[in-house]
Design a protein around this motif. Structure first.
Motif, short mmCIF file in Angstrom:
data_model
loop_
_atom_site.label_atom_id
_atom_site.label_comp_id
_atom_site.label_asym_id
_atom_site.label_seq_id
_atom_site.Cartn_x
_atom_site.Cartn_y
_atom_site.Cartn_z
N VAL A 83 0.84 -1.20 0.00
CA VAL A 83 0.00 0.00 0.00
C VAL A 83 0.87 1.25 0.00
CG1 VAL A 83 -1.82 1.26 1.22
CG2 VAL A 83 -1.87 -1.23 1.16
N HIS A 84 1.97 1.21 0.71
CA HIS A 84 2.93 2.32 0.74
C HIS A 84 3.48 2.58 -0.66
CE1 HIS A 84 7.03 4.00 1.54
NE2 HIS A 84 6.32 4.79 2.31
N ALA A 85 3.88 1.50 -1.34
CA ALA A 85 4.43 1.63 -2.70
C ALA A 85 3.37 2.18 -3.66
CB ALA A 85 4.94 0.28 -3.19
N LEU A 86 2.15 1.71 -3.54
CA LEU A 86 1.07 2.19 -4.42
C LEU A 86 0.76 3.66 -4.16
CD1 LEU A 86 -1.17 -0.98 -4.24
CD2 LEU A 86 -0.03 -0.09 -6.30
N ALA A 87 0.72 4.05 -2.90
CA ALA A 87 0.44 5.45 -2.56
C ALA A 87 1.52 6.36 -3.16
CB ALA A 87 0.37 5.63 -1.05
N HIS A 88 2.77 5.98 -3.01
CA HIS A 88 3.85 6.80 -3.58
C HIS A 88 3.79 6.84 -5.10
CE1 HIS A 88 6.30 8.35 -0.29
NE2 HIS A 88 5.91 7.28 0.38
N ALA A 89 3.53 5.67 -5.70
CA ALA A 89 3.45 5.62 -7.16
C ALA A 89 2.32 6.51 -7.68
CB ALA A 89 3.24 4.18 -7.62
N LEU A 90 1.20 6.53 -6.96
CA LEU A 90 0.05 7.33 -7.37
C LEU A 90 0.15 8.78 -6.91
CD1 LEU A 90 -2.66 4.64 -6.58
CD2 LEU A 90 -2.06 5.49 -8.87
N GLY A 91 1.13 9.08 -6.08
CA GLY A 91 1.32 10.45 -5.61
C GLY A 91 0.24 10.92 -4.65
N ILE A 92 -0.29 10.00 -3.84
CA ILE A 92 -1.30 10.37 -2.86
C ILE A 92 -0.84 9.96 -1.47
CG2 ILE A 92 -3.24 10.27 -4.46
CD1 ILE A 92 -3.92 7.54 -3.46
N PRO A 93 -1.30 10.67 -0.44
CA PRO A 93 -0.88 10.32 0.92
C PRO A 93 -1.32 8.89 1.31
CG PRO A 93 -1.91 12.49 0.88
CD PRO A 93 -2.14 11.86 -0.47
N LEU A 94 -0.44 8.19 1.97
CA LEU A 94 -0.71 6.83 2.42
C LEU A 94 -1.99 6.77 3.24
CD1 LEU A 94 0.18 3.87 2.76
CD2 LEU A 94 1.52 4.62 4.73
N GLU A 95 -2.19 7.76 4.11
CA GLU A 95 -3.38 7.74 4.98
C GLU A 95 -4.69 7.82 4.18
OE1 GLU A 95 -1.54 11.91 5.29
OE2 GLU A 95 -0.81 9.85 5.34
N ASN A 96 -4.66 8.40 2.99
CA ASN A 96 -5.87 8.45 2.15
C ASN A 96 -6.27 7.05 1.68
OD1 ASN A 96 -5.62 11.19 2.50
ND2 ASN A 96 -5.60 11.69 0.34
N LEU A 97 -5.28 6.22 1.38
CA LEU A 97 -5.59 4.85 0.98
C LEU A 97 -5.98 4.01 2.19
CD1 LEU A 97 -2.96 3.87 -1.74
CD2 LEU A 97 -5.37 4.45 -2.03
N ILE A 98 -5.23 4.11 3.26
CA ILE A 98 -5.51 3.32 4.46
C ILE A 98 -6.90 3.62 5.01
CG2 ILE A 98 -4.81 2.90 6.85
CD1 ILE A 98 -2.98 1.58 4.82
N ALA A 99 -7.34 4.88 4.93
CA ALA A 99 -8.65 5.26 5.45
C ALA A 99 -9.77 4.47 4.78
CB ALA A 99 -8.87 6.76 5.27
N LYS A 100 -9.55 4.00 3.57
CA LYS A 100 -10.60 3.28 2.84
C LYS A 100 -10.96 1.95 3.49
CE LYS A 100 -10.97 6.47 -0.16
NZ LYS A 100 -12.08 7.39 -0.08
N VAL A 101 -10.05 1.36 4.26
CA VAL A 101 -10.38 0.06 4.91
C VAL A 101 -11.39 0.26 6.04
CG1 VAL A 101 -8.18 -0.98 4.26
CG2 VAL A 101 -8.45 -0.02 6.54
N CYS A 102 -11.60 1.50 6.49
CA CYS A 102 -12.56 1.80 7.56
C CYS A 102 -13.79 2.54 7.07
CB CYS A 102 -11.87 2.63 8.65
SG CYS A 102 -10.51 1.79 9.45
N ILE A 103 -13.93 2.71 5.79
CA ILE A 103 -14.96 3.58 5.23
C ILE A 103 -16.38 3.20 5.67
CG2 ILE A 103 -15.36 2.40 3.03
CD1 ILE A 103 -14.75 6.10 3.17
N ARG A 104 -16.64 1.93 5.87
CA ARG A 104 -18.00 1.49 6.22
C ARG A 104 -18.18 1.21 7.70
NH1 ARG A 104 -18.85 -2.32 0.99
NH2 ARG A 104 -19.00 -0.60 -0.47
N HIS A 105 -17.18 1.50 8.51
CA HIS A 105 -17.33 1.27 9.95
C HIS A 105 -18.23 2.33 10.55
CE1 HIS A 105 -13.13 -0.82 10.06
NE2 HIS A 105 -14.00 -1.45 9.30
N THR A 106 -19.02 1.93 11.49
CA THR A 106 -19.87 2.90 12.18
C THR A 106 -19.11 3.43 13.38
OG1 THR A 106 -20.86 1.13 13.50
CG2 THR A 106 -22.01 1.79 11.49
N GLU A 107 -19.44 4.63 13.74
CA GLU A 107 -18.77 5.27 14.88
C GLU A 107 -19.16 4.61 16.17
OE1 GLU A 107 -16.50 7.84 14.77
OE2 GLU A 107 -16.55 7.71 12.61
#
Length: 107
Positions: A83-107
């Motif tokens: 995920v780190h390699a993909l984030a750098h390759a795509l030029g986006i912050p790592l935390e933006n990709l990682i946040a997607k694994v929690c997108i459907r979690h309820t508070e």
């Protein structure tokens, strides 16, 4: 001779996990499962937005085409290094990709 207790087992409220003995009264919220499918969709979306092929992202991230396909389709749980390699390759912050694994979690 030990006696056998027929008392009802201690019940743990749904959505929590009990740690320790029942007398410890230590309940914590259950940890929801990560949504790796949502992560894969986001990686594919980012790749396609740039007009990149799987091969181009593979070259930029130094990951194999097969690995990227498996991550994008949710067939493989990616390592943090991938995920780190993909984030750098795509030029986006790592935390933006990682946040997607929690997108459907309820508070």
């Amino acid at each position: 001779m030990e006696s056998l207790s027929l008392a009802a087992p201690n019940r743990v409220p749904q959505g929590t996990v009990s740690y320790g003995s029942p007398s410890d009264d230590c309940l914590v919220p259950a940890i929801p499962k990560p949504d790796f499918h949502a992560l894969g969709i986001e990686i594919a979306r980012q790749r396609l937005t740039r007009g990149w092929s799987l091969d181009k992202l593979g070259d930029a991230s130094q990951l194999s085409r097969k690995t990227i396909i498996n991550i994008e389709q949710g067939h493989k749980t990616p390592t943090i290094a991938s995920v780190h390699a993909l984030a750098h390759a795509l030029g986006i912050p790592l935390e933006n990709l990682i946040a997607k694994v929690c997108i459907r979690h309820t508070e």
